[in-house]
Design a protein around this motif. Structure first.
Motif, PDB file in Angstrom:
ATOM      1  N   ASP A  95      34.199   7.987  62.917  1.00 22.94           N
ATOM      2  CA  ASP A  95      34.040   9.428  63.102  1.00 22.94           C
ATOM      3  C   ASP A  95      33.730  10.110  61.766  1.00 22.94           C
ATOM      4  N   ILE A  96      32.602   9.748  61.171  1.00 21.28           N
ATOM      5  CA  ILE A  96      32.227  10.307  59.875  1.00 21.28           C
ATOM      6  C   ILE A  96      31.941  11.800  59.971  1.00 21.28           C
ATOM      7  N   GLU A  97      31.441  12.279  61.110  1.00 23.98           N
ATOM      8  CA  GLU A  97      31.131  13.701  61.233  1.00 23.98           C
ATOM      9  C   GLU A  97      32.401  14.547  61.135  1.00 23.98           C
ATOM     10  N   ARG A  98      33.505  14.041  61.662  1.00 22.78           N
ATOM     11  CA  ARG A  98      34.769  14.776  61.528  1.00 22.78           C
ATOM     12  C   ARG A  98      35.172  14.869  60.060  1.00 22.78           C
ATOM     13  N   VAL A  99      34.945  13.803  59.306  1.00 27.08           N
ATOM     14  CA  VAL A  99      35.258  13.813  57.874  1.00 27.08           C
ATOM     15  C   VAL A  99      34.368  14.800  57.141  1.00 27.08           C
ATOM     16  N   ARG A 100      33.092  14.819  57.458  1.00 34.28           N
ATOM     17  CA  ARG A 100      32.168  15.739  56.796  1.00 34.28           C
ATOM     18  C   ARG A 100      32.519  17.195  57.123  1.00 34.28           C
ATOM     19  N   ASN A 155      44.099  11.373  56.388  1.00 32.56           N
ATOM     20  CA  ASN A 155      43.549  10.954  57.684  1.00 32.56           C
ATOM     21  C   ASN A 155      42.132  10.409  57.579  1.00 32.56           C
ATOM     22  N   VAL A 156      41.514  10.554  56.410  1.00 33.52           N
ATOM     23  CA  VAL A 156      40.097  10.195  56.270  1.00 33.52           C
ATOM     24  C   VAL A 156      39.869   8.720  56.559  1.00 33.52           C
ATOM     25  N   ALA A 199      37.488   4.492  59.852  1.00 27.58           N
ATOM     26  CA  ALA A 199      37.675   3.248  60.610  1.00 27.58           C
ATOM     27  C   ALA A 199      37.278   3.411  62.072  1.00 27.58           C
ATOM     28  N   GLU A 200      37.469   4.631  62.598  1.00 27.13           N
ATOM     29  CA  GLU A 200      37.107   4.917  63.983  1.00 27.13           C
ATOM     30  C   GLU A 200      35.626   5.272  64.136  1.00 27.13           C
TER      31      GLU A 200
END
Length: 307
Positions: A222-227, A213-214, A219-220
């Motif tokens: 939402d880097i904070e969700r990835v972190r 899902n990363v 692409a959206e």
């Protein structure tokens, strides 16, 4: 050295002053006697995880979309780690781990080259035992190969320890403990996934997230969700390592439970300001698995959920 706001890994602009593990003056020899130099023992655990997306400039146009890219074709978008101090009993050499923090590297706006330079400076500056899940095949390989691409030095990885026990010594866990390899006896038995082993001992696991899902999250924007997801993988890895250390006799019952309490205490403190850490602790405490946190005799020991 001072640390910035919680959740941000302090990638320094230059290597800080301190007491890094010394590089050998010559391969395998001490300067004073010419004899093999003793390996400096790591003093901290560094549980590491990275997240990546395919590097569109390197992945061939005819590469199948459902085929995992080769390590050098991954662009690093997040580097997260948990650090714990190794406390060694001088009488028994048994270890206990005191959790200090769990962070993600740099700022959300940092590009790959800056993340890589910061990570390798941080790695060079400490006396670390690296703990990963499949890090030998993926995380470390990607960090090294992408450093190669960007022209970033990673000499500490290759120069520390000795020929029998160093970061590149596959069958030694003193400098690099890859739990995927250790728990499968280096491939002698079926390899389990991080989520599978975490669930087996009552840890939260990935809680519905997945590395696949990363790319969508990036692409959206939402880097904070990835972190946050990357940090939770790190926490699962740390919990599994504490149990592994007990299994293999590196720690004892008291050391295991003290290490788990240290992790729980950290999550309870930090969860006040960082909701994903509170959610991790709540899911862990609610586990129905036997003894998800402690191994002390006398029944199932659990910790209350974060408040």
């Amino acid at each position: 050295m001072p640390f910035p706001a919680q959740g941000v890994l302090p990638f320094p602009a230059s290597a800080p002053q301190g007491r890094p593990v010394p590089a050998r003056p010559a391969p395998g020899r001490s300067a004073a006697s010419g004899r093999p130099a003793p390996a400096a023992r790591p003093t901290t655990l560094l549980c590491l995880d990275i997240e990546t997306v395919p590097d569109a400039e390197l992945v061939p146009a005819n590469w199948p979309a459902d085929k995992f890219p080769k390590p050098a074709w991954h662009r690093v978008v997040a580097v997260s780690y948990a650090r714990a101090r190794i406390v060694t009993d001088p009488a028994t050499s048994l270890e206990t781990y005191v959790v200090e923090h769990c962070r993600s590297g740099g700022e959300a706006t940092w590009g790959e080259e800056r993340l890589l330079r910061g990570f390798w400076r941080l790695f060079d500056a400490g006396a670390h035992r690296l703990v990963t899940w499949n890090g030998r095949s993926f995380d470390v390989r990607v960090l090294q190969l992408r450093a190669f691409v960007h022209g970033i030095p990673a000499g500490a990885w290759y120069r520390r320890g000795d020929r029998w026990s160093g970061y590149s010594a596959r069958y030694s866990q003193e400098y690099h403990a890859d739990l995927l390899e250790l728990l499968s006896a280096h491939g002698a038995s079926t390899r389990m996934g991080l989520d599978e082993m975490a669930a087996a001992m009552g840890l939260p696991g990935k809680a519905g997230e997945h590395g696949s899902n990363v790319g969508h999250h990036i692409a959206e924007g939402d880097i904070e969700r990835v972190r946050n997801y990357c940090e939770c993988d790190v926490l699962n890895t740390l919990g599994l390592y504490i149990r592994w250390s007990y299994l293999c006799g590196q720690s004892d019952e008291a050391g295991h439970d003290a290490s788990m309490r240290s992790l729980v205490d950290y999550l309870r403190r930090e969860g006040v300001q960082r909701p994903h850490l509170k959610a991790f602790l709540d899911r862990w405490a609610a586990s129905a698995r036997p003894a998800p946190m402690h191994v002390a005799r006398g029944g199932r020991a659990t910790e209350p959920a974060a408040r």
